[in-house]
Design an enzyme around this catalytic site. Sequence first.
Site, mmCIF file in Angstrom:
data_model
loop_
_atom_site.group_PDB
_atom_site.id
_atom_site.type_symbol
_atom_site.label_atom_id
_atom_site.label_comp_id
_atom_site.label_asym_id
_atom_site.label_seq_id
_atom_site.Cartn_x
_atom_site.Cartn_y
_atom_site.Cartn_z
ATOM 1 N N TYR A 1 -14.504 123.124 38.868
ATOM 2 C CA TYR A 1 -14.093 122.894 40.256
ATOM 3 C C TYR A 1 -12.967 121.863 40.284
ATOM 4 O O TYR A 1 -12.777 121.092 39.330
ATOM 5 C CB TYR A 1 -15.277 122.466 41.122
ATOM 6 C CG TYR A 1 -15.916 121.144 40.771
ATOM 7 C CD1 TYR A 1 -15.373 119.931 41.205
ATOM 8 C CD2 TYR A 1 -17.092 121.097 40.017
ATOM 9 C CE1 TYR A 1 -15.967 118.719 40.895
ATOM 10 C CE2 TYR A 1 -17.691 119.884 39.698
ATOM 11 C CZ TYR A 1 -17.126 118.698 40.132
ATOM 12 O OH TYR A 1 -17.714 117.501 39.825
ATOM 13 N N ASP B 1 -50.045 129.674 55.974
ATOM 14 C CA ASP B 1 -51.077 130.561 56.516
ATOM 15 C C ASP B 1 -52.128 130.724 55.440
ATOM 16 O O ASP B 1 -51.802 130.812 54.256
ATOM 17 C CB ASP B 1 -50.498 131.908 56.980
ATOM 18 C CG ASP B 1 -49.983 132.756 55.841
ATOM 19 O OD1 ASP B 1 -49.522 132.192 54.820
ATOM 20 O OD2 ASP B 1 -50.030 133.999 55.951
ATOM 21 N N HIS C 1 -22.297 115.058 33.309
ATOM 22 C CA HIS C 1 -21.433 116.153 33.757
ATOM 23 C C HIS C 1 -20.001 115.608 33.710
ATOM 24 O O HIS C 1 -19.745 114.492 34.141
ATOM 25 C CB HIS C 1 -21.894 116.541 35.167
ATOM 26 C CG HIS C 1 -20.868 117.120 36.065
ATOM 27 N ND1 HIS C 1 -20.150 118.248 35.757
ATOM 28 C CD2 HIS C 1 -20.448 116.729 37.301
ATOM 29 C CE1 HIS C 1 -19.333 118.520 36.779
ATOM 30 N NE2 HIS C 1 -19.492 117.622 37.707
HETATM 31 P P1 FAD Z 1 -27.285 107.090 43.468
HETATM 32 O O1 FAD Z 1 -25.959 107.033 44.034
HETATM 33 O O2 FAD Z 1 -27.402 107.109 41.986
HETATM 34 O O3 FAD Z 1 -28.078 105.866 44.052
HETATM 35 C C1 FAD Z 1 -29.323 105.456 43.530
HETATM 36 C C2 FAD Z 1 -29.323 103.958 43.561
HETATM 37 O O4 FAD Z 1 -30.613 103.506 43.227
HETATM 38 C C3 FAD Z 1 -28.380 103.376 42.540
HETATM 39 O O5 FAD Z 1 -27.402 102.633 43.202
HETATM 40 C C4 FAD Z 1 -29.255 102.541 41.653
HETATM 41 O O6 FAD Z 1 -28.646 101.353 41.238
HETATM 42 C C5 FAD Z 1 -30.464 102.308 42.524
HETATM 43 N N1 FAD Z 1 -31.680 102.078 41.768
HETATM 44 C C6 FAD Z 1 -32.245 102.886 40.838
HETATM 45 N N2 FAD Z 1 -33.355 102.339 40.348
HETATM 46 C C7 FAD Z 1 -33.516 101.167 40.979
HETATM 47 C C8 FAD Z 1 -34.490 100.133 40.889
HETATM 48 N N3 FAD Z 1 -35.524 100.197 40.051
HETATM 49 N N4 FAD Z 1 -34.335 99.043 41.673
HETATM 50 C C9 FAD Z 1 -33.286 98.951 42.535
HETATM 51 N N5 FAD Z 1 -32.340 99.899 42.630
HETATM 52 C C10 FAD Z 1 -32.469 100.991 41.879
HETATM 53 N N6 FAD Z 1 -22.332 115.802 44.539
HETATM 54 C C11 FAD Z 1 -21.696 116.482 45.506
HETATM 55 O O7 FAD Z 1 -22.294 116.800 46.506
HETATM 56 N N7 FAD Z 1 -20.405 116.845 45.385
HETATM 57 C C12 FAD Z 1 -19.681 116.533 44.280
HETATM 58 O O8 FAD Z 1 -18.526 116.866 44.177
HETATM 59 C C13 FAD Z 1 -20.322 115.839 43.244
HETATM 60 N N8 FAD Z 1 -19.670 115.574 42.114
HETATM 61 C C14 FAD Z 1 -20.265 114.863 41.134
HETATM 62 C C15 FAD Z 1 -19.539 114.562 40.005
HETATM 63 C C16 FAD Z 1 -20.091 113.827 38.995
HETATM 64 C C17 FAD Z 1 -19.311 113.510 37.796
HETATM 65 C C18 FAD Z 1 -21.452 113.413 39.116
HETATM 66 C C19 FAD Z 1 -22.098 112.636 38.041
HETATM 67 C C20 FAD Z 1 -22.189 113.736 40.236
HETATM 68 C C21 FAD Z 1 -21.602 114.469 41.257
HETATM 69 N N9 FAD Z 1 -22.300 114.805 42.408
HETATM 70 C C22 FAD Z 1 -21.675 115.471 43.408
HETATM 71 C C23 FAD Z 1 -23.715 114.442 42.573
HETATM 72 C C24 FAD Z 1 -23.851 113.204 43.433
HETATM 73 O O9 FAD Z 1 -22.990 112.227 42.969
HETATM 74 C C25 FAD Z 1 -25.264 112.656 43.403
HETATM 75 O O10 FAD Z 1 -26.171 113.692 43.530
HETATM 76 C C26 FAD Z 1 -25.488 111.670 44.529
HETATM 77 O O11 FAD Z 1 -24.491 110.680 44.523
HETATM 78 C C27 FAD Z 1 -26.835 110.995 44.412
HETATM 79 O O12 FAD Z 1 -26.955 110.016 45.399
HETATM 80 P P2 FAD Z 1 -28.202 109.043 45.401
HETATM 81 O O13 FAD Z 1 -28.030 108.097 46.523
HETATM 82 O O14 FAD Z 1 -29.431 109.829 45.337
HETATM 83 O O15 FAD Z 1 -28.146 108.321 43.983
#
Ligand code: FAD
Length: 820
Positions: free
Chosen positions: A251, A543, A217
């Site tokens: 946005y 239910d 994105h």
């Molecule tokens: P992540 O932050 O990706 O964390 C997952 C972690 O798991 C990572 O650090 C990764 O290294 C770790 N991991 C994965 N696999 C393994 C493994 N096998 N072993 C060890 N570690 C592992 N959301 C909003 O609400 N508002 C916004 O304005 C917004 N803007 C966005 C803009 C952009 C450009 C993008 C890309 C996303 C945006 N989002 C926004 C979405 C939001 O960023 C994500 O949905 C959110 O950060 C996800 O958080 P998370 O903790 O689930 O994932």
Amino acid sequence: SSRVVIIGAGIVGTNVADELVQRGWTNITVLDQGPLDMPGGSTSHAPGLVFQTNASKTMSLFAKYTVQKLLSLDCFNQVGGLEVATTEARYEDLKRKLGYAQSWGIEARLVDAAECKRIYPLLNEEIVLGGLHIPSDGLALAARSVQLLIERTREAGVVYLGSTPVTGVEHDGGRVTGVQTPGGVIPADIVISCAGFWGVEVGAMVGMQIPLLPLAHQYVKTGPVPELKGRNELPNGATLPILRHQDQDLYYREHGERYGIGSYAHRPMPVVAADLGLTPKHVDEHNMPSRLDFTFEDFAEPWEASKEILPGLREAEIEDGFNGIFSFTPDGGPIVGQSRDVEGFYVAEAVWVTHSAGVARAVAQLLTDGASEIDLGECDVDRFEDVQLAPSYVSETSQQNFVEIYDVLHPLQPKESPRNLRVSPFNARHRELGGYFLEGAGWERPYWFEANAALLDELPAEWQPPARDSWSARYSSPIAAVEAWKTRTAVAMYDMTPLKRLEISGPGAVALLQRLTTGDVAKKPGAVTYCLLLNDHGGIRSDITVARLDEETFQVGANGNIDLAYFTREARRQRAEDPTQWAQVRDITGGTCCIGLWGPLAREVVSAISSDDFSNDGLRYFRAKKATIGGVPVTVMRLSYVGELGWEIYTTADNGQRLWDVLWAAGQPHGIVAAGRAAFSALRLEKGYRSWGTDMTTEHDPYESGLGFAVKTAKESFVGKSAIEGWTEDTPGRRLRCLTVDDGRSMVLGKEPVFYKDEPVGYVTSAAYGYSIGKPIAYAYLPSTVTEGDAVEIEYFGARVRATVTPEPLFDPEMKRLRG
Ligand code: FAD
């Protein structure tokens, strides 16, 4: 205490750790493949816009909690949110959205173009028609909050291991036992995958198909914008509201004197997380796995649209841009819950920053108390059907959700593709009759039949439905009135095949059902029992109808795969405790089919083609038996969601078309029609029959939802019994009430706010036009102080519809028809 391993130190993983710590958990390890100061997942670059209002109550409540929590961490810049409309359709949609805000308790107001300009002076007033202003929205300082949460949970004893990829998940005998890392195995009793868009890969480590698709994105930062000069002190500071320009899929937020612009106005760009390689030891803002190179050509049009809505941008340049990755899912909801097959393995993925703390609290509550206070039905990892887990389905529907993310969507609007995934054995006949199909759980479900249009001329005046407004007229047809009329006055055939059916059998079946349900199912074979599944808090998790077919075999009419997963898990636990008490839980939905044959002439139809006894004494209300109808072996249950005499007639899928044909032929002299879900939904509401997921969820107890009759308090014990001890019909502070619309014609559709003495006091759960009573009906949760006869107002697209709280059910309260 149990050893917990959390995979992922993004906004979700760190919040889960924190919520567990707050609930007294002590033995927690958080692992991330990336360095802890900037792990490199989606959170590491999230601009952090938090718009709380959502059609989903669950998602809105998650967002509200996230705001509250981030405020407490001093990580939320509450600048407010402004969603603007540049088209009439959008402006109308904002009115609907205002309704959601009021329903879910978020302060919001609809503002005209001049007010938009006052709130947001940089806007091009010329093209804005108005907006929705939500003062409590704002900007999450996502990365900073992660660091603060790491700090405070570390102080509480949580162990963090950065640059430590989880390479496998160990499990034994259906229980998780630990995670593999390059440094060795870390033993665990509970593993929570908060791996964000790597969720697919981590899920696969326990054989789980996680239905999410990573998509890129676009996000850009401009250079300095003259109009922003001097507004904000900090480089990431912001004082203007966060802004959504959904008509162009865009946005905006401030970064000091620069703008940040997010765009969904581009082709979907799917990514396979495994192809991104290992997270490097050094991650920085420009070098992280979740950040792909910017494709400028995809931003050309959005950039022009941005200069149009914010003319100040004409004097700015694009300074930096990237294609950032995060998760999309087939229905847009997050994926939360425990693996069906491996106990102790949980997921919390496809979660936005907006919902992160709310989801984390729900997971912590699940683990601590066995249930979350906010209903998880729309996020449950088990909500998908197998066919919806297929990678091709996940990919296509998730990409579609990306494309439609800001579209104005009607609540009934079906997917255009993929379609015809699941069809009942009657599908060929439905098509011959001109069925109008919508999709649900992959099934093609007829809503009405064009063949019945021929009967519109015969429809008596009192059955004529009023003309609908253009929004409620979508995916609706006056033909439904014909089908309702024929059901109430002659006989109709309904396809009930898509409703989830389970067979629960074995020596432990009775014990399993007695323990999990509120009803007494230990009756003689042939008995059918309507009962509830409660959670540990007394909230309604489903239910069901339980038909005892023989000593050890039950057929359960359930609500979906969440129920299947629940029964499967509980049967496994029961067997582990006592191997003699095993029960097999089998989903028989696809291999069987069901026709609801209902109407005052239903008995004439079956008796013409069956020698079995279908008289009142031969098969009483809420009884089941085996029979033969027109040569087809069937199981019949005398039940009816539409409130008429008749039966649910079940057979195996191979016999389905013949069953349809013999009933259809026998029904001809009686004016039988095929009827669809549009009529069905209206008739069930006339009878006051609740639908799980809308009329009640885990947030409601049996008494406030009007289902206290289904609770057998005399039964020794069942899940949830201790929670509801002492509760009665008189205890609840709110109640599900039946409303009828005073003018007899104004429709509402569901989720609208309800006002009493001009205060928003509740929201509509289900609504339909009541053909038999000649008025629109709405069910709504209202404070118990609002009682029968009281006048209320429902807000529909910003206008108030007057309605009256009415005794229920509206139709045949003496049950003469059903028992006749
Ligand atoms: P992540 O932050 O990706 O964390 C997952 C972690 O798991 C990572 O650090 C990764 O290294 C770790 N991991 C994965 N696999 C393994 C493994 N096998 N072993 C060890 N570690 C592992 N959301 C909003 O609400 N508002 C916004 O304005 C917004 N803007 C966005 C803009 C952009 C450009 C993008 C890309 C996303 C945006 N989002 C926004 C979405 C939001 O960023 C994500 O949905 C959110 O950060 C996800 O958080 P998370 O903790 O689930 O994932």
